[in-house]
Design a protein around this motif. Sequence first.
Motif, PDB file in Angstrom:
ATOM      1  N   ASP A   1      -6.566   0.029  -4.694  1.00 41.11           N
ATOM      2  CA  ASP A   1      -6.303  -0.878  -3.576  1.00 41.11           C
ATOM      3  C   ASP A   1      -7.399  -1.953  -3.579  1.00 41.11           C
ATOM      4  O   ASP A   1      -8.484  -1.744  -3.030  1.00 41.11           O
ATOM      5  CB  ASP A   1      -6.323  -0.041  -2.290  1.00 41.11           C
ATOM      6  CG  ASP A   1      -6.276  -0.880  -1.038  1.00 41.11           C
ATOM      7  OD1 ASP A   1      -6.121  -2.118  -1.137  1.00 41.11           O
ATOM      8  OD2 ASP A   1      -6.407  -0.300   0.063  1.00 41.11           O
TER       9      ASP A   1
ATOM     10  N   LYS B   1       1.025   3.773  -3.215  1.00 36.21           N
ATOM     11  CA  LYS B   1       0.597   5.167  -3.054  1.00 36.21           C
ATOM     12  C   LYS B   1       1.680   6.111  -3.593  1.00 36.21           C
ATOM     13  O   LYS B   1       1.420   7.025  -4.360  1.00 36.21           O
ATOM     14  CB  LYS B   1       0.377   5.425  -1.556  1.00 36.21           C
ATOM     15  CG  LYS B   1      -0.592   6.549  -1.282  1.00 36.21           C
ATOM     16  CD  LYS B   1      -0.799   6.739   0.214  1.00 36.21           C
ATOM     17  CE  LYS B   1      -1.378   5.528   0.911  1.00 36.21           C
ATOM     18  NZ  LYS B   1      -1.274   5.539   2.359  1.00 36.21           N
TER      19      LYS B   1
ATOM     20  N   GLU C   1      -2.948  -3.007  -6.534  1.00 32.02           N
ATOM     21  CA  GLU C   1      -2.262  -3.845  -5.557  1.00 32.02           C
ATOM     22  C   GLU C   1      -3.233  -4.867  -4.999  1.00 32.02           C
ATOM     23  O   GLU C   1      -4.420  -4.552  -4.822  1.00 32.02           O
ATOM     24  CB  GLU C   1      -1.665  -3.000  -4.428  1.00 32.02           C
ATOM     25  CG  GLU C   1      -2.653  -2.040  -3.812  1.00 32.02           C
ATOM     26  CD  GLU C   1      -2.407  -1.752  -2.352  1.00 32.02           C
ATOM     27  OE1 GLU C   1      -2.008  -2.667  -1.604  1.00 32.02           O
ATOM     28  OE2 GLU C   1      -2.648  -0.606  -1.956  1.00 32.02           O
TER      29      GLU C   1
ATOM     30  N   HIS D   1      -4.177   4.848  -8.194  1.00 35.61           N
ATOM     31  CA  HIS D   1      -3.889   3.769  -7.240  1.00 35.61           C
ATOM     32  C   HIS D   1      -5.176   3.003  -6.941  1.00 35.61           C
ATOM     33  O   HIS D   1      -6.144   3.593  -6.465  1.00 35.61           O
ATOM     34  CB  HIS D   1      -3.320   4.410  -5.957  1.00 35.61           C
ATOM     35  CG  HIS D   1      -3.176   3.457  -4.815  1.00 35.61           C
ATOM     36  ND1 HIS D   1      -2.901   3.865  -3.535  1.00 35.61           N
ATOM     37  CD2 HIS D   1      -3.265   2.105  -4.734  1.00 35.61           C
ATOM     38  CE1 HIS D   1      -2.825   2.821  -2.733  1.00 35.61           C
ATOM     39  NE2 HIS D   1      -3.048   1.741  -3.441  1.00 35.61           N
TER      40      HIS D   1
ATOM     41  N   SER E   1       0.818  -1.220   0.000  1.00 39.68           N
ATOM     42  CA  SER E   1       0.000   0.000   0.000  1.00 39.68           C
ATOM     43  C   SER E   1       0.848   1.265   0.000  1.00 39.68           C
ATOM     44  O   SER E   1       0.619   2.175  -0.803  1.00 39.68           O
ATOM     45  CB  SER E   1      -0.924   0.036   1.216  1.00 39.68           C
ATOM     46  OG  SER E   1      -1.929  -0.910   1.024  1.00 39.68           O
TER      47      SER E   1
END
Length: 239
Positions: free
Chosen positions: A44, A32, A141, A42, A28
Amino acid sequence: MISDMGVMGIPKQGPVVAIDGPAGTGKSSVTKRLAASLGFVHIDTGALYRAVALIAMEQNSGKLDSEKAEIVARKAHLEFKRMEEKNPANRILANGRDITDFIRTPEISMAASRVSAFPGVRSALLGLQRRLGCAGRAILEGRDIGTVIFPDADVKFFLVASVDERAKRRLAELEGAGADAPSFEEVRKQMIERDHGDSTRAVAPLKKADDAVELDTTTMTLDEVVRSMENLIRQRLSL
Ligand code: DC
């Protein structure tokens, strides 16, 4: 501009970077920083599983049920929104409600791991992740980005670190968030349990894609990790 038909017929409008690895490897923080410095979005993906776990439990008196969780994953409107005045700036909204501050507890971490093993939930979230990333200039991610969501990602990384180091980082994160932090031993135990669940589940288990670059972040600083990944991304994408 890169534009090829990706899996499931959704065309990729620009480059996609995949970052996978177990909890606490720095995904993370690294993502970022990389997104900010490259001007990429980004995404997540763990936050999506956390959101489904939170809502499914809220709707079912704290219990998790695979069918109910799948309905939540299919029906809830999940979106990421940037709110510069908030920390973290990248917020997650479920049906318009900002749930960012409720999804990082140890309880939701464990519940998200359980929810992520439900095949119906995984397939419900697959299209959303694919759509978000296909807009291009995106870094995703998660656990299965390079293997399942974007097997056609332009650059793939797989981050690893020792379990002690990962537990240390997660504890610092929980303490930093002002949470009632559990002991180091408890965090370490939960991490091992979660890794085991995430890597042994039948559908899309956590594993390194054959063409991913593996990076052991145990003894590296955040700056070092970001620098080495950014260099490789810029080189591969001619940025
Ligand atoms: O990255 P995280 O710790 O926020 O993820 C929470 C859980 O969600 C994790 O235990 C495994 C699951 N997950 C997944 O199965 N696939 C992803 N792409 C991202 C997360």
